[in-house]
Enzyme design. Structure first.
Site, PDB file in Angstrom:
ATOM      1  N   ARG A  87       0.803  -1.229   0.000  1.00  0.00           N
ATOM      2  CA  ARG A  87       0.000   0.000   0.000  1.00  0.00           C
ATOM      3  C   ARG A  87       0.834   1.275   0.000  1.00  0.00           C
ATOM      4  NH1 ARG A  87      -5.167  -1.333   2.207  1.00  0.00           N
ATOM      5  NH2 ARG A  87      -5.850   0.816   1.970  1.00  0.00           N
ATOM      6  N   HIS A 104      -7.483  -3.224  -7.701  1.00  0.00           N
ATOM      7  CA  HIS A 104      -7.222  -2.547  -6.423  1.00  0.00           C
ATOM      8  C   HIS A 104      -8.524  -2.386  -5.633  1.00  0.00           C
ATOM      9  CE1 HIS A 104      -4.370  -0.253  -3.965  1.00  0.00           C
ATOM     10  NE2 HIS A 104      -5.349   0.585  -3.718  1.00  0.00           N
ATOM     11  N   TYR A 143     -16.648  14.244 -13.188  1.00  0.00           N
ATOM     12  CA  TYR A 143     -16.487  15.414 -14.044  1.00  0.00           C
ATOM     13  C   TYR A 143     -15.156  15.426 -14.790  1.00  0.00           C
ATOM     14  CZ  TYR A 143     -20.341  17.164 -11.171  1.00  0.00           C
ATOM     15  OH  TYR A 143     -21.531  17.303 -10.533  1.00  0.00           O
TER      16      TYR A 143
END
Length: 745
Positions: free
Chosen positions: A29, A75, A119
């Site tokens: 990680r 993931h 967006y």
């Protein structure tokens, strides 16, 4: 099935589980791999974009699509971490070499967040596609199963440049953290080439080629002499200053313009810097600044400080470096995953791992290419040979019942099931020994390949294949040849993507700033019942005396160079510099007193406040809820610390009163049950601040002190009690440590 109970030590189970969790966070990680310089979430995001075909020369795709696909395939740790990694890889002010081409609002250098993923759009940068994801089809890296074993993902990307140094990295794992600054691509490649030629090269010589970090925000690294030790050990502190220019204005005035900021200032710290400058102006430490404006745009940073005429700009610059984050420290801890474990690496070790990885990539790539060329050669040689005996092959095909018979004849000379025109043809056919692959190619060959020009093209293609085989064998067998290939690839990347250095590295002198002596003067301290405090000059107080006294809870005079003492119910003393408080007009609101000390109004109550000058020449009366009293010399509270213990309290007790005495007071204690006790101040002994004190009033079970009242002998003092005014002077005088009298409303 019989139940089986396994007995084990609980602490051993917890220890093993925590270690497994910690290693998972560290390896999978938080920390980058030393080979490609990427964390798993970055690697998976880039690979997913590559798989989706979102290339640099194709249209942008919605980030929500990229994030969703990455989370579903590779993931499964939440969309926020994937989108955050995607955004950071697209931000030019955070990465020395952005890996993602973002389209839309991807945040700003001032800490504004990116727009929602629905967006924004993104695609790979050209450098990412060429230098990070190229040659994935050549078995160049290992592919491993994903989390649910339905897909395959690369264990590491075949990165051709030293990305760990070029883009740096930061991350917090369990018990460890990494912080690697970004560097200049061209310089890092020069250093890698120098190490490639001479692995014994010193860190100092490498730093001659790569002087130090190259932050996207520019700035000036000022501790050049400390860099060799930092890059040798991988740990240290780099001091970075912003770049400040002086611009001339009309009328002989000047302004300071900050055009580059220290890298740690990126984000919300720009706003904090502006607030710090405003605080310096408000506290009269930088009265030369008349206006602050942030004129930064897409073109770059531009923070303008307008100055009074005749300002000493050099001294003011030094003050900004000293008092704000215009000079900041970047903590270096070059921690990365190397050979499957976290390791703190120096510059030479990082380059060593990078070079080893490049040799591994080159070896695997050219082995794959060699195998393909050898396969092509085999087929080409078969086709060339077949063209020489094409009539015989046609006779074999016409005389065969099926492909199996024809193939058996071509590969093993098996002519038993085939009809030939002549025995001579059968004998010639029995001598054929094509390989399986050659036989398949012959059987699939089209007739147009028999045209003369096509045969010539086949011969030329075979010649080219033989040259490639010789080249690849040379690269694989000769270390020097492979080194040339690696250097050539690095040079190509440098030529295509290197840019000029932004951060300058030098040995700057330690900032010397002489703080101007503040003109000492008396001021009035005002604090209202909401905790908003300020200071005003004496003439302003005299003009508004009646309003100031009625509207504020605390009003007293002090020196502007002194300190304010704040006593709280927890028995602590917090001190505040008067200069830190806002100084202005009477009608100014002021600022919460919490802002200037360790005092927290939500956790402790203010029970007394006075100036240090007033306290140290007098005595203080302390009273607690459990009825303990003592008088302490004010000189005991002289301290330069922000917070100290003002008194000792019993368990469960709180401080009710910390009042400055004049020496001629009467004391009245008021309990919650309505008992009042009046006695002379002289009955309370003087103690040290670390003493508990003496009992002031005998309290009934469940009762406690509500207030400690003081009044001057000979003056009438009234307090509100049960909606009436109670005159304290008329209470029957008693002695300390008695019950007092019950007052009924």
């Amino acid at each position: 099935m019989q139940e089986q109970i396994i007995r084990t030590e609980y602490s051993d189970v917890m220890q093993k589980s925590y270690i497994d969790y910690a290693m998972s966070v560290i390896i999978a990680r938080a920390l980058p791999d030393v080979r490609d310089g990427l964390k798993p979430v970055q690697r998976r995001t880039l690979y997913d974009m590559y798989e989706l075909g979102i290339r640099w020369d194709r249209p942008y795709r919605k980030c929500a699509r990229i994030v969703g696909d990455t989370m579903g395939k590779y993931h499964p740790h939440g969309d926020s971490s994937i989108y955050e990694a995607l955004v950071v890889m697209a931000q030019e002010f955070k990465k020395g070499l952005p890996l993602v081409d973002g389209h839309g609002n991807f945040g700003s250098i001032e800490g504004d967040g990116a727009a929602a993923m629905r967006y924004t759009e993104a695609r790979l940068q050209k450098v990412t596609q060429e230098a990070f994801l190229g040659d994935l089809d050549k078995n160049i890296v290992d592919f491993v199963p994903n989390f649910d074993e339905t897909e395959k993902e690369p264990s590491v990307l075949p990165v051709r440049l030293p990305n760990l140094l070029v883009n740096g990295s930061d991350g917090i794992a369990v018990g460890m953290a990494t912080s690697i600054p970004p560097h200049n691509l061209g310089e890092v490649i020069d250093a890698a080439k120098a190490y490639l030629k001479n692995p014994e090269i010193s860190t100092e010589k490498l730093l001659a080629l790569m002087p130090g970090p190259d932050f996207p925000t520019g700035g000036i690294v000022v501790n050049k002499d400390e860099l060799p030790a930092i890059y040798e050990t991988g740990v240290g502190k780099i001091k970075v200053r912003g770049r400040v220019a002086v611009e001339k204005l009309k009328g002989g005035r000047e302004q300071l313009v900050i055009t580059e900021i220290p890298y740690p200032m990126v984000g919300a710290n720009i706003g904090k810097f502006l607030n710090d400058v405003a605080s310096l102006v408000e506290s009269r430490k930088a009265p030369e600044i008349t206006d602050i404006s942030n004129q930064s745009s897409k073109e770059g940073i531009r923070i303008v400080l307008e100055l009074k005429k005749g300002t000493d700009t050099e001294n003011l610059k030094n003050m900004l470096y000293k008092k704000t984050r215009l000079e900041d420290t970047f903590g270096v801890n070059m921690l990365a995953v190397a050979d499957g474990r976290p390791e703190t690496l120096g510059l030479k070790q990082i380059l060593e791992y990078y070079i080893e990885f490049q040799y591994e990539l080159a070896t695997r790539k050219y082995r794959t290419l060699l195998a393909k060329e050898q396969e092509k050669r085999e087929i080409q040689e078969g086709l060339i040979k077949a063209c020489d005996v094409i009539d015989l092959i046609i006779e074999i095909l016409r005389g065969s019942q099926n492909i199996k018979e024809a193939k058996a004849c071509l590969t093993a000379g098996d002519t038993g099931a085939i009809r030939f025109k002549s025995e001579a043809s059968r004998k010639r056919a029995s001598k054929l020994r094509f390989t399986e692959r050659q036989a398949d190619a012959i059987l699939e060959m089209r007739l147009y390949r028999l045209i003369g020009l096509e045969i010539q093209a086949l011969l030329e293609e075979n010649s080219k294949t033989l040259k490639n085989i010789a080249l690849y064998e040379d690269i694989l067998e000769n270390h020097a040849s492979m080194t040339k290939v690696i250097v050539r690839e690095m040079d190509a990347i440098k030529k295509a993507y290197a840019r000029p250095r932004r951060t300058s590295v030098e040995n700057a002198q330690e900032i010397v700033f002489e703080e101007k002596k503040v003109e000492e003067m008396p001021v009035m301290f005002l604090m209202d019942r909401f905790g908003y405090a300020k200071t005003i000059d004496l003439p302003a107080y005299e003009r508004n005396k009646e309003a100031a006294d009625s509207e504020n809870k605390y009003v007293f005079s002090c020196m502007n160079t002194g300190r304010i003492c704040v006593f709280t119910d927890t028995g602590k003393l917090h001190t505040i510099k008067v200069l830190d408080l806002p100084f202005g007009r009477f009608r100014d609101k002021g600022a919460p007193i919490d802002n200037f000390s360790n005092y927290n109004s939500s956790e402790e109550q203010l029970v007394g406040i006075a100036s240090m000058e007033d306290i140290k020449e007098k005595r203080l009366l302390f009273g607690t809820a459990l009825g303990m009293l003592k008088v302490v010399e004010g000189s005991e509270f002289e301290t330069g610390k922000r917070t100290v213990a003002a008194t000792k309290l019993q368990e469960g007790d709180t401080l009710l009163c910390a009042a400055v005495l004049t020496g001629n007071e009467q004391v009245v204690l008021q309990s919650k049950e309505g008992f009042f006790l009046r006695f002379a101040l002289s009955e309370i002994p003087e103690k040290k601040k670390g003493a508990l004190g003496v009992r002031g009033m005998r309290l009934g079970e469940g009762d406690e002190l509500l207030a400690v009242h003081l009044y001057q002998t000979g003056q009438e003092k009234t307090v509100a009690y049960k909606e009436k005014q109670l005159v304290l002077n008329k209470l029957k005088a008693g002695t300390r440590d008695t019950k007092g009298v019950k007052v009924r409303g």
